[in-house]
Design an enzyme around this catalytic site. Structure first.
Site, PDB file in Angstrom:
ATOM      1  N   LYS A 256     -42.233   3.520 132.189  1.00  0.00           N
ATOM      2  CA  LYS A 256     -41.973   4.849 131.655  1.00  0.00           C
ATOM      3  C   LYS A 256     -40.850   5.556 132.396  1.00  0.00           C
ATOM      4  CE  LYS A 256     -45.899   6.676 134.166  1.00  0.00           C
ATOM      5  NZ  LYS A 256     -47.321   6.769 134.073  1.00  0.00           N
ATOM      6  N   ARG A 257     -40.499   5.044 133.573  1.00  0.00           N
ATOM      7  CA  ARG A 257     -39.374   5.660 134.280  1.00  0.00           C
ATOM      8  C   ARG A 257     -38.069   5.429 133.523  1.00  0.00           C
ATOM      9  NH1 ARG A 257     -42.726   4.578 138.185  1.00  0.00           N
ATOM     10  NH2 ARG A 257     -42.168   2.396 138.250  1.00  0.00           N
TER      11      ARG A 257
END
Ligand code: GLU
Length: 485
Positions: A256-257
């Site tokens: 998700k980064r």
């Protein structure tokens, strides 16, 4: 009814927001069951009691249902091999662990967390892969009985062969060989009497008569432990199939980064579930150019687990956009399209809540798109000038955005109150006034410094969309930060 005896499952752990990787593995299993006239089952793996929550479980079920996947057995629908939630099956596992210990394949371990930490630190310092050193492997039966009787906390670990290797054939990878030396003496039963993932997973796959285990490749290294547990229990292992992980275009692990990974992000932005399934399903089939737009039933017909797409599972958002666009433009009737737009806008009460917040700020209805459009937009096209107008320096803005992003991840239940409480706590920790902290967030979240109330807007947008907007804002602000001297 099963015609083939094939039984597969998706076994999510409810420890976070439902991930597109879960949808990807679930779709594979669903198509596999459909192709073989078998059963697709959902089991909740919540042995990690500290990280699992009922809210995340509900979100997993909702997200997979949103995807259009249906299971014939699961915690919500029941079935002949229930319960389908591991925390409700606690008493079932102990006899299996006892059998392993009684047959000399497992042992009680009394090592304290401090001793284990020291051991691992020493192994790391020596450049070795940390693993249990066998300290309690050869305790006498008397000593074990006395220590247990005295109430000393202990876990049960499995024994691992000291030489040779584990050889097995994976349905996707083909022949695999992992030396036993690389396998840890895994804990099977924790001190609190709960089984670990490995133990519960094997017992449940056995009791639920699972014939094929298809899951992400991160579990490949666990197969030797699982095969050994099956052997120790005198059981036949299922067929294992490990799917290559989805990756970013630069081949890094999907996280998700880098890219949004929550299913809720894609539903919030107006991707159709059919399109998301179509996009993910293309990883499992070989298809000629021009024939890529397929329903889930058509995917099942084309599905051939022997012949997975060789391209690798690259999560290419442009391709997803292309598939989604074709679904919207070509696969929906005019009526369907209108219906789906309304359904999307009403989802999570975004439209209703947005209107509620707008009413006290409006002088004519035509202002609505400007006032609340940001609640529906997929992309805000942030203007660096909007950040430049804020009193803090670009460096300070960047510091705020970079502090807020990870801290918001700590919120368990995302709503107006929890968002506000966390932002107040962040401001305190940073020694800044709340209004200083929220100034760049207003712009990040809504694209403008004058808009609807921030906490409410963040609650309506949801964590996944807010995460992405903060990330893009940080990138935008970074362009304002001057070169370092
Ligand atoms: N609970 C595991 C997960 O969430 C499932 C692994 C498996 O399918 O065996 O990834």
């Amino acid at each position: 009814m099963t015609t083939s005896g094939v039984r597969v499952r998706i076994a999510p752990s409810p420890t976070g927001e439902p991930h597109v990787g879960t949808a990807y593995v679930a779709l594979f299993n669903y198509l596999f069951a459909k192709k073989h006239g078998g059963e697709f089952i959902l089991r909740i793996e919540d042995t990690d009691a500290t990280r699992s929550t009922p809210e995340f479980e509900q979100k997993v079920l909702d997200a997979l249902k949103w995807c259009g996947l249906k299971w014939s057995e699961g915690p919500d629908v029941g079935g002949p091999y229930g319960p389908y939630r591991q925390s409700d099956r606690k008493d079932l596992y102990k006899p299996f662990v006892d059998k392993i210990v009684a047959n000399g394949h497992g042992f009680h371990c009394f090592c304290t967390p401090e001793r284990l930490e020291e051991m691992r630190a020493a192994q790391r310092a020596a450049g070795k892969q940390p693993k249990y050193d066998g300290h309690c492997l050869n305790l006498s039966a008397e000593e074990v009985t006395t220590r247990i009787a005295s109430g000393e906390p202990n876990v049960v670990r499995m024994k691992i062969p000291t030489e040779g290797s584990c050889k097995f054939v994976d349905g996707v990878y083909g022949p695999v060989e992992i030396p036993w030396d690389a396998v840890d003496m895994q804990v099977l039963l924790k001190a609190d009497g709960m089984p670990t993932y490995h133990m519960a997973n094997v017992v449940d796959d056995h009791l639920m008569k699972i014939t094929h285990v298809a899951r992400g490749e991160e579990w490949l290294a666990s197969v030797p432990k699982h095969i050994l547990i099956y052997q120790y229990l005198g059981l036949e292992p299922p067929v294992f199939m490990h799917l290559s992980l989805m990756r970013n275009a630069d081949k890094s692990k999907l996280s998700k980064r880098k890219n949004p990974t929550s299913i809720s992000y894609y539903s919030a932005l107006g991707y159709l579930p059919e399109a998301l399934m179509n996009f993910l399903g293309l990883f499992f089939i070989q298809i000629a150019e021009g024939e890529e737009i397929l329903t889930i039933d058509e995917l099942a017909t084309q599905f051939d687990p022997e012949n997975l797409s060789k391209a690798g599972a690259i999560f290419d958002i442009q391709k997803l956009d292309w598939v989604n666009g074709r679904w919207l433009r070509e696969k929906l009737s005019e009526e369907d399209f209108q219906h789906r737009v309304l359904q999307w806008a009403l989802e999570n009460d975004r439209l209703r809540e947005g209107l509620k917040l707008s009413q006290s700020r409006i002088s004519k209805l035509g202002e609505l798109p400007d006032l609340m459009g940001f609640l529906l937009k997929s992309d805000l096209h942030l203007d660096p000038a909007a950040f430049a107008k804020i009193k803090s320096t670009p460096e300070e803005l960047l510091e705020i955005l970079n502090t807020v992003q990870p801290d918001l991840e700590k919120i368990l239940e995302w709503n107006v109150e929890s968002v506000e409480a966390e932002l107040r706590a962040i401001a305190d920790r940073m020694g800044k006034k709340l209004k200083v902290v929220v100034a760049p967030l207003f712009v990040a979240v809504s694209g403008s410094s004058r808009s609807l109330p921030l906490f409410d807007s963040m609650a309506i947008l949801g964590r996944a969309v807010v995460r992405q907007r903060l990330k893009l804002a940080a990138q935008t602000v970074a362009t304002l930060v001057g070169p370092k001297n």
